[in-house]
Enzyme design. Structure first.
Site, PDB file in Angstrom:
ATOM      1  N   TYR A 136       0.820  -1.219   0.000  1.00 57.01           N
ATOM      2  CA  TYR A 136       0.000   0.000   0.000  1.00 57.01           C
ATOM      3  C   TYR A 136       0.853   1.268   0.000  1.00 57.01           C
ATOM      4  CZ  TYR A 136      -4.563  -2.113   1.051  1.00 57.01           C
ATOM      5  OH  TYR A 136      -5.736  -2.794   0.996  1.00 57.01           O
ATOM      6  N   LYS A 188       2.991 -15.182   2.805  1.00 57.75           N
ATOM      7  CA  LYS A 188       3.266 -15.907   1.549  1.00 57.75           C
ATOM      8  C   LYS A 188       4.778 -16.133   1.499  1.00 57.75           C
ATOM      9  CE  LYS A 188       1.873 -17.587  -2.457  1.00 57.75           C
ATOM     10  NZ  LYS A 188       0.977 -18.755  -2.593  1.00 57.75           N
ATOM     11  N   ASP A 220      -3.058 -18.371   0.730  1.00 58.58           N
ATOM     12  CA  ASP A 220      -4.028 -19.105  -0.096  1.00 58.58           C
ATOM     13  C   ASP A 220      -4.709 -20.195   0.735  1.00 58.58           C
ATOM     14  OD1 ASP A 220      -1.496 -20.293  -0.015  1.00 58.58           O
ATOM     15  OD2 ASP A 220      -1.499 -20.943  -2.113  1.00 58.58           O
ATOM     16  N   ASP A 244      -6.788  -7.078   4.181  1.00 60.09           N
ATOM     17  CA  ASP A 244      -7.907  -6.444   3.469  1.00 60.09           C
ATOM     18  C   ASP A 244      -8.769  -7.515   2.817  1.00 60.09           C
ATOM     19  OD1 ASP A 244      -9.407  -4.356   2.216  1.00 60.09           O
ATOM     20  OD2 ASP A 244      -8.239  -4.660   0.373  1.00 60.09           O
ATOM     21  N   ASP A 248     -12.747  -9.252   4.186  1.00 56.33           N
ATOM     22  CA  ASP A 248     -13.973  -9.263   3.371  1.00 56.33           C
ATOM     23  C   ASP A 248     -14.467 -10.703   3.190  1.00 56.33           C
ATOM     24  OD1 ASP A 248     -13.799  -6.442   2.915  1.00 56.33           O
ATOM     25  OD2 ASP A 248     -14.482  -6.669   0.838  1.00 56.33           O
TER      26      ASP A 248
HETATM   27  C1  IPM Z   1     -10.652  -1.088   3.600  1.00 51.58           C
HETATM   28  C2  IPM Z   1     -10.574  -0.547   2.198  1.00 51.58           C
HETATM   29  C3  IPM Z   1      -9.340   0.299   2.019  1.00 51.58           C
HETATM   30  C4  IPM Z   1      -8.149  -0.628   2.163  1.00 51.58           C
HETATM   31  C5  IPM Z   1      -9.245   1.102   0.716  1.00 51.58           C
HETATM   32  C6  IPM Z   1     -10.456   1.932   0.465  1.00 51.58           C
HETATM   33  C7  IPM Z   1      -8.029   1.975   0.707  1.00 51.58           C
HETATM   34  O1  IPM Z   1     -10.677  -1.567   1.268  1.00 51.58           O
HETATM   35  O2  IPM Z   1     -10.659  -0.289   4.546  1.00 51.58           O
HETATM   36  O3  IPM Z   1     -10.757  -2.308   3.767  1.00 51.58           O
HETATM   37  O4  IPM Z   1      -7.726  -1.264   1.183  1.00 51.58           O
HETATM   38  O5  IPM Z   1      -7.617  -0.687   3.257  1.00 51.58           O
HETATM   39 MN    MN Z   2     -11.236  -3.481   2.139  1.00 52.97          MN
END
Ligand code: IPM
Ligand code: MN
Ligand code: NAD
Length: 354
Positions: A136, A188, A220, A244, A248
């Site tokens: 990042y 990884k 993975d 990240d 999700d």
């Molecule tokens: C999160 C988002 C952010 C990240 C983006 C919007 C920069 O996906 O907070 O999970 O990748 O950290």
């Molecule tokens: Mn995110």
């Protein structure tokens, strides 16, 4: 207790408004809320996604409640002007290197998960995601590639010091969670040098924590096992990019991304506790923005994390969490969970159960 409220873009203002109502309903003595512009909304108003006055406001407060940033109108701006730079800038400028993302199925709500009920019941993991480093924040750019075509590149790196400080947060978090003394570090290391440094530094930091059960897993495999064997995970320690993606993924196992909260913290102490930024893990959801459909529970639960971590108000945090669980138990569901309740109706249902 000063809180900067930064609603941002898309569904950000919709979900933040409901979390603010919950905070106000608690009538906490000395609580003052300040509003600030951030993201695409700030770019449109001030020409920058993170205007200096917003950063100053955040610094002067004891905590930040953040909605979401991201606006399709801004997707072709130069990178430093895109809305997403606002959250990255806040995390970096405020030294918020530790991102806690709990993924848990509330007791009795196993049926919200797409997993089999006994698997769903076992989902109780805490992601400890590093937030100030990795690919990042490395050098990046575009150039002419060796094959003559345009090439994009982003430098991935971690220093031992960066890894050690986030590993210590993971070990402390595991100990505080008592039933979660297991830490799985995800990397990884079979391919990436960055991950080898990560793994070595995590092992070295673990030496001082013999009570912690540490294991390592490739990312993975972790993505597979989080779904097939959620019971194997307690604290999941990982870098910025993998954290990240995996958080999700875990939100889908819980039932919806509209349920997952987060806390981002560093080392700064305020008069009330640890400074932190609190936000749902989801984004601005342009596909449903402005329709009153977004689930505000993730943001409401983020406000609960704020009360716990930045203000030491554990009982109030638990009240909020219990109210969310009760609303879900009573069948209050947004479209993300197959229901038909709108943002305000969900917020109201939580308020009534506080
Ligand atoms: C999160 C988002 C952010 C990240 C983006 C919007 C920069 O996906 O907070 O999970 O990748 O950290
Ligand atoms: Mn995110
Ligand atoms: P997203 O999380 O915004 O949405 C993904 C999907 O989940 C969409 O279908 C959306 O409708 C749904 N969803 C998300 N939150 C929901 C909620 N509370 N209730 C009901 N449904 C919900 O991810 P995306 O579509 O990839 O990104 C949209 C924008 O948000 C992009 O600009 C992205 O960069 C940004 N983003 C910002 C943050 C942040 O501010 N921290 C986090 C992630 C993405």
């Amino acid at each position: 207790m000063k809180i900067a409220v930064l609603p941002g873009d898309g569904i950000g203002p919709e979900v933040t408004a409901e979390a603010v109502k919950v905070l106000e309903a608690l009538e906490l003595p000395g609580l003052i809320l300040f509003d600030g512009d951030v993201g695409g909304a700030a770019y449109k108003a001030h020409g920058h996604p993170l205007p200096p006055e917003t950063l100053t406001l955040a610094r002067e407060c004891d905590a930040v409640l953040f909605g979401a940033v991201g606006d399709p109108d801004c997707d072709n701006l130069e990178r430093h002007l895109r809305p997403e730079q606002a959250i990255l800038g806040l995390r970096k400028e405020l030294g918020l290197f530790a991102n806690l993302r709990p993924a848990k199925v509330f007791a009795g709500l196993e049926h919200l998960s797409p997993l089999a009920p006994e698997k769903a019941a076992a989902i109780d993991m805490m992601f400890v995601r590093e937030l100030n480093g990795d690919v990042y924040f490395g050098d990046k750019g575009t150039r002419q590639g060796k094959d003559g075509s345009r090439e994009g590149w982003d430098m991935m790196s971690y220093t031992e010091k960066e890894v050690t400080r986030i590993a210590q947060v993971a070990f402390r978090t595991a100990r505080a969670g008592n039933d979660k003394t297991r830490v799985t570090s995800v990397d990884k290391a079979n391919v990436l040098e960055t991950s080898q440094v990560w793994r070595d530094a995590v092992n070295a930091a673990a030496g001082a924590h013999p009570d912690i059960e540490l294991d390592h897993m490739y990312v993975d495999n972790a993505a597979m096992q989080i779904i097939s064997h959620p019971e194997r995970f307690g604290v999941i320690l990982t870098g910025n990019l993998f954290g990240d993606i995996l958080s999700d993924l875990a939100s889908a196992a819980v039932g919806s991304i509209g349920l997952l909260a987060s806390a981002s913290m560093g080392e700064r102490q305020t008069a009330h506790g640890l400074f932190g930024l609190y936000e749902p893990i989801h984004g601005s959801a342009p596909d449903i923005a402005g329709q009153g459909k977004a689930n505000p529970m993730a943001t409401i639960l983020s406000a609960a994390m704020m009360l716990r971590h930045s203000f030491g108000l554990n009982a109030e945090a638990e009240r909020i969490e219990a109210a969310v669980a009760a609303a879900l138990g009573d069948g209050i569901r947004g479209g993300d969970l197959g229901g038909s309740h709108g943002t305000e109706a969900i917020g109201q249902a939580v308020l009534e159960r506080l």
